[in-house]
Design a protein around this motif. Structure first.
Motif, PDB file in Angstrom:
ATOM      1  N   ILE A  38     158.583  16.085  85.300  1.00 39.78           N
ATOM      2  CA  ILE A  38     158.965  14.814  84.681  1.00 39.78           C
ATOM      3  C   ILE A  38     157.730  13.952  84.442  1.00 39.78           C
ATOM      4  O   ILE A  38     157.578  13.329  83.391  1.00 39.78           O
ATOM      5  CB  ILE A  38     159.981  14.082  85.571  1.00 39.78           C
ATOM      6  CG1 ILE A  38     161.305  14.858  85.601  1.00 39.78           C
ATOM      7  CG2 ILE A  38     160.216  12.665  85.078  1.00 39.78           C
ATOM      8  CD1 ILE A  38     162.318  14.313  86.584  1.00 39.78           C
ATOM      9  N   ALA A  39     156.835  13.913  85.437  1.00 40.05           N
ATOM     10  CA  ALA A  39     155.611  13.123  85.300  1.00 40.05           C
ATOM     11  C   ALA A  39     154.787  13.609  84.119  1.00 40.05           C
ATOM     12  O   ALA A  39     154.187  12.806  83.382  1.00 40.05           O
ATOM     13  CB  ALA A  39     154.800  13.182  86.589  1.00 40.05           C
ATOM     14  N   SER A  40     154.752  14.923  83.932  1.00 42.41           N
ATOM     15  CA  SER A  40     154.014  15.485  82.806  1.00 42.41           C
ATOM     16  C   SER A  40     154.653  15.082  81.480  1.00 42.41           C
ATOM     17  O   SER A  40     153.959  14.729  80.523  1.00 42.41           O
ATOM     18  CB  SER A  40     153.970  17.016  82.933  1.00 42.41           C
ATOM     19  OG  SER A  40     153.336  17.588  81.810  1.00 42.41           O
ATOM     20  N   GLU A  41     155.967  15.097  81.416  1.00 48.21           N
ATOM     21  CA  GLU A  41     156.673  14.713  80.185  1.00 48.21           C
ATOM     22  C   GLU A  41     156.455  13.243  79.863  1.00 48.21           C
ATOM     23  O   GLU A  41     156.363  12.856  78.693  1.00 48.21           O
ATOM     24  CB  GLU A  41     158.173  14.996  80.313  1.00 48.21           C
ATOM     25  CG  GLU A  41     158.532  16.466  80.275  1.00 48.21           C
ATOM     26  CD  GLU A  41     160.038  16.677  80.212  1.00 48.21           C
ATOM     27  OE1 GLU A  41     160.761  15.706  79.910  1.00 48.21           O
ATOM     28  OE2 GLU A  41     160.487  17.811  80.455  1.00 48.21           O
ATOM     29  N   THR A  44     153.703  12.048  77.453  1.00 48.18           N
ATOM     30  CA  THR A  44     153.861  12.089  75.988  1.00 48.18           C
ATOM     31  C   THR A  44     155.194  11.524  75.512  1.00 48.18           C
ATOM     32  O   THR A  44     155.371  11.287  74.324  1.00 48.18           O
ATOM     33  CB  THR A  44     153.742  13.543  75.489  1.00 48.18           C
ATOM     34  OG1 THR A  44     154.717  14.351  76.160  1.00 48.18           O
ATOM     35  CG2 THR A  44     152.341  14.089  75.770  1.00 48.18           C
ATOM     36  N   LYS A  45     156.131  11.325  76.442  1.00 46.56           N
ATOM     37  CA  LYS A  45     157.451  10.818  76.069  1.00 46.56           C
ATOM     38  C   LYS A  45     157.734   9.526  76.831  1.00 46.56           C
ATOM     39  O   LYS A  45     157.032   9.175  77.772  1.00 46.56           O
ATOM     40  CB  LYS A  45     158.534  11.854  76.400  1.00 46.56           C
ATOM     41  CG  LYS A  45     158.391  13.167  75.641  1.00 46.56           C
ATOM     42  CD  LYS A  45     159.496  14.140  76.048  1.00 46.56           C
ATOM     43  CE  LYS A  45     159.374  15.469  75.312  1.00 46.56           C
ATOM     44  NZ  LYS A  45     160.444  16.423  75.695  1.00 46.56           N
ATOM     45  N   ASN A  46     158.777   8.840  76.417  1.00 48.69           N
ATOM     46  CA  ASN A  46     159.157   7.610  77.117  1.00 48.69           C
ATOM     47  C   ASN A  46     160.425   7.862  77.937  1.00 48.69           C
ATOM     48  O   ASN A  46     161.080   8.903  77.777  1.00 48.69           O
ATOM     49  CB  ASN A  46     159.351   6.457  76.132  1.00 48.69           C
ATOM     50  CG  ASN A  46     160.503   6.702  75.167  1.00 48.69           C
ATOM     51  OD1 ASN A  46     161.651   6.837  75.589  1.00 48.69           O
ATOM     52  ND2 ASN A  46     160.202   6.749  73.870  1.00 48.69           N
ATOM     53  N   PRO A  47     160.792   6.943  78.840  1.00 49.28           N
ATOM     54  CA  PRO A  47     161.960   7.161  79.708  1.00 49.28           C
ATOM     55  C   PRO A  47     163.257   7.439  78.960  1.00 49.28           C
ATOM     56  O   PRO A  47     164.124   8.171  79.463  1.00 49.28           O
ATOM     57  CB  PRO A  47     162.058   5.836  80.494  1.00 49.28           C
ATOM     58  CG  PRO A  47     160.647   5.337  80.546  1.00 49.28           C
ATOM     59  CD  PRO A  47     160.060   5.722  79.225  1.00 49.28           C
ATOM     60  N   ARG A  73     158.940  -2.740  76.521  1.00 48.05           N
ATOM     61  CA  ARG A  73     158.483  -2.786  77.918  1.00 48.05           C
ATOM     62  C   ARG A  73     158.855  -1.503  78.648  1.00 48.05           C
ATOM     63  O   ARG A  73     158.069  -0.964  79.424  1.00 48.05           O
ATOM     64  CB  ARG A  73     159.092  -3.997  78.628  1.00 48.05           C
ATOM     65  CG  ARG A  73     158.457  -5.319  78.264  1.00 48.05           C
ATOM     66  CD  ARG A  73     158.842  -6.387  79.273  1.00 48.05           C
ATOM     67  NE  ARG A  73     160.272  -6.629  79.302  1.00 48.05           N
ATOM     68  CZ  ARG A  73     160.911  -7.476  78.499  1.00 48.05           C
ATOM     69  NH1 ARG A  73     160.239  -8.164  77.583  1.00 48.05           N
ATOM     70  NH2 ARG A  73     162.218  -7.652  78.597  1.00 48.05           N
ATOM     71  N   ILE A  74     160.097  -1.042  78.439  1.00 47.73           N
ATOM     72  CA  ILE A  74     160.574   0.138  79.165  1.00 47.73           C
ATOM     73  C   ILE A  74     159.749   1.369  78.807  1.00 47.73           C
ATOM     74  O   ILE A  74     159.421   2.188  79.669  1.00 47.73           O
ATOM     75  CB  ILE A  74     162.071   0.369  78.885  1.00 47.73           C
ATOM     76  CG1 ILE A  74     162.897  -0.779  79.501  1.00 47.73           C
ATOM     77  CG2 ILE A  74     162.540   1.704  79.460  1.00 47.73           C
ATOM     78  CD1 ILE A  74     164.370  -0.728  79.145  1.00 47.73           C
ATOM     79  N   ILE A  75     159.384   1.497  77.549  1.00 43.04           N
ATOM     80  CA  ILE A  75     158.635   2.692  77.163  1.00 43.04           C
ATOM     81  C   ILE A  75     157.131   2.504  77.387  1.00 43.04           C
ATOM     82  O   ILE A  75     156.337   3.389  77.090  1.00 43.04           O
ATOM     83  CB  ILE A  75     158.901   3.082  75.693  1.00 43.04           C
ATOM     84  CG1 ILE A  75     158.411   1.989  74.732  1.00 43.04           C
ATOM     85  CG2 ILE A  75     160.367   3.373  75.485  1.00 43.04           C
ATOM     86  CD1 ILE A  75     158.636   2.341  73.259  1.00 43.04           C
ATOM     87  N   GLY A  76     156.773   1.324  77.954  1.00 41.39           N
ATOM     88  CA  GLY A  76     155.400   1.129  78.409  1.00 41.39           C
ATOM     89  C   GLY A  76     154.418   0.693  77.365  1.00 41.39           C
ATOM     90  O   GLY A  76     153.200   0.775  77.582  1.00 41.39           O
ATOM     91  N   VAL A 206     163.918   7.049  85.019  1.00 41.40           N
ATOM     92  CA  VAL A 206     162.663   7.589  85.542  1.00 41.40           C
ATOM     93  C   VAL A 206     161.509   7.110  84.668  1.00 41.40           C
ATOM     94  O   VAL A 206     161.565   7.181  83.439  1.00 41.40           O
ATOM     95  CB  VAL A 206     162.705   9.125  85.577  1.00 41.40           C
ATOM     96  CG1 VAL A 206     161.344   9.687  85.984  1.00 41.40           C
ATOM     97  CG2 VAL A 206     163.785   9.608  86.535  1.00 41.40           C
ATOM     98  N   GLY A 207     160.484   6.558  85.317  1.00 41.82           N
ATOM     99  CA  GLY A 207     159.335   6.036  84.603  1.00 41.82           C
ATOM    100  C   GLY A 207     159.412   4.546  84.347  1.00 41.82           C
ATOM    101  O   GLY A 207     158.419   3.932  83.953  1.00 41.82           O
ATOM    102  N   GLU A 208     160.579   3.946  84.576  1.00 42.04           N
ATOM    103  CA  GLU A 208     160.746   2.513  84.346  1.00 42.04           C
ATOM    104  C   GLU A 208     160.258   1.723  85.554  1.00 42.04           C
ATOM    105  O   GLU A 208     160.358   2.175  86.698  1.00 42.04           O
ATOM    106  CB  GLU A 208     162.225   2.202  84.082  1.00 42.04           C
ATOM    107  CG  GLU A 208     162.480   0.753  83.705  1.00 42.04           C
ATOM    108  CD  GLU A 208     163.929   0.488  83.357  1.00 42.04           C
ATOM    109  OE1 GLU A 208     164.264  -0.693  83.146  1.00 42.04           O
ATOM    110  OE2 GLU A 208     164.728   1.451  83.325  1.00 42.04           O
ATOM    111  N   CYS A 209     159.743   0.527  85.299  1.00 44.23           N
ATOM    112  CA  CYS A 209     159.260  -0.329  86.374  1.00 44.23           C
ATOM    113  C   CYS A 209     160.417  -1.057  87.047  1.00 44.23           C
ATOM    114  O   CYS A 209     161.410  -1.407  86.406  1.00 44.23           O
ATOM    115  CB  CYS A 209     158.269  -1.355  85.829  1.00 44.23           C
ATOM    116  SG  CYS A 209     156.744  -0.634  85.200  1.00 44.23           S
ATOM    117  N   VAL A 210     160.271  -1.279  88.353  1.00 44.05           N
ATOM    118  CA  VAL A 210     161.278  -2.012  89.119  1.00 44.05           C
ATOM    119  C   VAL A 210     160.588  -3.059  89.992  1.00 44.05           C
ATOM    120  O   VAL A 210     159.380  -3.025  90.202  1.00 44.05           O
ATOM    121  CB  VAL A 210     162.130  -1.070  90.007  1.00 44.05           C
ATOM    122  CG1 VAL A 210     162.974  -0.148  89.158  1.00 44.05           C
ATOM    123  CG2 VAL A 210     161.252  -0.281  90.968  1.00 44.05           C
TER     124      VAL A 210
END
Length: 599
Positions: A38-41, A44-47, A73-76, A206-210
């Protein structure tokens, strides 16, 4: 969670903390390869492209369409927020409190965090409030913060009331517990708001800030904002890289809309260095919701009512409070009802109805036939037009003929009196008010008419709104004492009961709620003399602006003259048979046990 090692009970807390940390580590290790994928994806991809379609759909539904930068924001790609984000965060922080864990001696065992999820219920970890007793002795401390000048704000403490509601689970490591609704200094817990629990999955991807609002090491409230990401999502848990410290157990974990997505409970220890942590773990709110929903069928109606503000957005039919059955009896039902017998104790011991002063007499609700008294089986009632409640009830109890008959809870409106003079189901729906019997159900249930008498007690004319703990405990203790003596000694007893109507009684749903209730019990003693004793019990300080709270209150034996003063009723000669009649005190005596009663 911050705990000092003092005794065995505290060591048990630490054992639970260690257990949850080890289980969190096992979950972390088991998902290592998946997490790396998931970290690898995410490079190149967003949550939105990595997480499941169902969770993504829920996440998008939560976003306010007026916040044009939310998805960015969610996709960074952007970290800009409207300034209202800070105001929303302050609002989300108010329901968060420090929990001071105490033992039965009042010793402080440690600190943790919790947060309100309804006006009456608080959520924290099982390893914080492990059982009923721990909750009973511990306190929730709100507003433990520092202001702009770095001075501490005034802290507000509230006790837990697990006797009202307590659900806990060690596996999911959560406790949902009732809290007193008004503190000792008069502060309402509702002033702090609450954080609603949303049942759908997908509130955080996954990948979103909290962010986490917490009381680290028991210190004033602190926040870890967005410099952390969701690392993995399990069936019941979420792993994230948020900064926390001991004392943060029980903290809410938020997404960018300040929606609670999980309950923080453990760190994931580094297997190479137990003093370091490689992640944090929270229990998913959707899993807690599911667990609570499954308990619905085992909860009482009052417990379901306490959950109303949490579950009203959930699809859980078991949480619908039971609707009371309301009917009317035919006119023929009442034809044989003779009501209270004034000579029940003997022809030489007549106890008449009390006399009303002229101003109160005008407020008596008349029956459709023009009379003033509702007669039932072995008891009678006089109603107030303005208050829609009984001025008083009076019942004959025959201890030699008492019968045990089951309870049905079907309630009746009396067709002999206008409905506008009766408080019906609309007063008692969706709140913690009990339909408190004025004539206790068991009191008139004797002789050949016992079944009819039992049914008669379920008229709305015979009930008054009572805070549930008053109705179910202290008042019941006094009623049990009176009935027990009547049954065991084959006594005949006459009992008057009623509310105290005061001008400052709070108004709720168009009805002023009495804060005090009284009783007068009359018997013939072995020496042939009458004994008339009066009692007063209060809900004062238990009722505050429609919030029904639980605190200390007492039952007093008082002079009958005291009852006459506060009700306006005149019991005439009855006061001459009162053992307190000659005493100067108008306060009376506290009744803590049957032996305190003066006959």
């Amino acid at each position: 969670m911050s705990i000092k090692r003092l005794d065995k009970s505290q060591n048990l807390h630490m054992d639970l903390v260690d257990l949850h940390q080890q289980q969190a580590l096992q979950r972390y290790i088991a998902r290592s390869s998946e997490r790396e994928r998931i970290a690898s994806e995410l490079q190149t991809k967003n949550p939105f492209e990595v997480d499941t379609p169902e969770r993504v759909a829920t996440r998008k539904a939560i976003i306010d369409p007026r916040d044009g930068l939310a998805i960015e924001r969610i996709i960074g790609r952007d970290d800009l927020f409207p300034v209202s984000y800070l105001e929303a965060g302050q609002q989300a922080a108010a329901p968060v409190c420090r929990i001071e864990i105490r033992d039965r001696l009042g010793r402080v065992l440690g600190h943790a965090t919790g947060f309100l999820v309804s006006p009456s219920l608080l959520l924290t970890n099982n390893h914080v409030l492990e059982n009923y007793n721990t909750a009973q002795f511990s306190v929730a401390q709100f507003n433990y913060e520092v202001d702009l000048d770095l001075n501490e704000r005034p802290m507000k403490s509230f006790r837990f009331t697990p006797e009202r509601f307590f659900i806990t689970d060690q596996k999911l490591d959560f406790t949902l517990v009732a809290i007193e609704e008004v503190s000792a200094d008069g502060t309402k817990v509702s002033d702090f708001g609450f954080l609603p629990l949303i049942s759908q999955t997908g509130k955080g991807l996954v990948g979103e800030c909290v962010s986490i609002i917490q009381h680290p090491s028991g210190a004033p409230k602190a926040v870890a904002i967005r410099e952390n990401q969701i690392m993995d999502v399990f069936e019941d848990y979420i792993h994230y890289s948020t900064d926390t410290m001991p004392g943060s157990s029980g903290s809410p974990v938020y997404n960018d809309e300040w929606v609670v997505i999980s309950l923080h409970h453990a760190g994931v220890p580094d297997p190479k260095n137990r003093t370091e942590f490689i992640a944090n773990e929270g229990i998913r709110i959707s899993s807690i919701v599911q667990f609570v929903a499954e308990q619905g069928s085992s909860l009482s109606n009052n417990q379901k009512l306490l959950l109303y503000d949490i579950v009203k957005g959930w699809d859980v039919p078991d949480y619908t409070p039971e609707e009371m059955e309301v009917e009317k009896l035919s006119d023929s039902w009442y034809e044989s009802s003779r009501g209270y017998d004034t000579q029940f104790l003997g022809v030489d011991y007549e106890v008449p109805h009390p006399i009303f002063p002229s101003d109160l007499e005008q407020d008596i609700a008349q029956l459709k036939d023009g009379s003033n008294v509702l007669h039932y089986t072995h008891f009678s009632i006089v109603m107030s037009k303005s208050r829609r409640l009984a001025y008083y009830t009076v019942v004959n109890i025959d201890g030699n003929q008492l019968m045990k008959i089951g309870r049905k809870d079907k309630w009746y409106l009396d067709s002999r009196i206008e409905i506008e003079y009766q408080c019906g189901p609309e007063l008692y729906k969706n709140n913690s008010l009990d339909r408190g019997h004025l004539v206790r159900r068991l009191d008139p249930v004797w002789g050949d008419s016992a079944k009819k008498a039992n049914e008669d007690t379920f008229h709305f004319t015979n009930c008054a709104p009572q805070e549930s703990k008053l109705n179910q405990k202290s008042w019941l203790d006094l009623e049990n004492y009176i009935l027990h003596n009547a049954e065991n000694l084959n006594l005949k007893v006459t009992v008057f009961t009623g509310p105290v109507f005061r001008m400052d009684d709070i108004s709720y749903r168009g009805v002023q709620i009495p804060a005090e209730f009284w009783k007068i019990a009359i018997i013939v003693k072995k020496d042939g003399n009458l004994s008339a004793t009066a009692y007063l019990q209060t809900q004062k300080n238990l009722i505050e602006d429609l919030e029904f709270v639980y605190g200390e209150y007492k039952t007093y034996q008082v002079p009958i003259s005291k009852i006459e003063v506060i009700t306006g009723l005149d019991f005439k000669e009855l006061r001459n048979f009162d053992p307190l009649n000659q005493l100067e005190s108008t306060i009376g005596y506290v009744i803590d046990a049957p032996g305190n009663v003066k006959l």
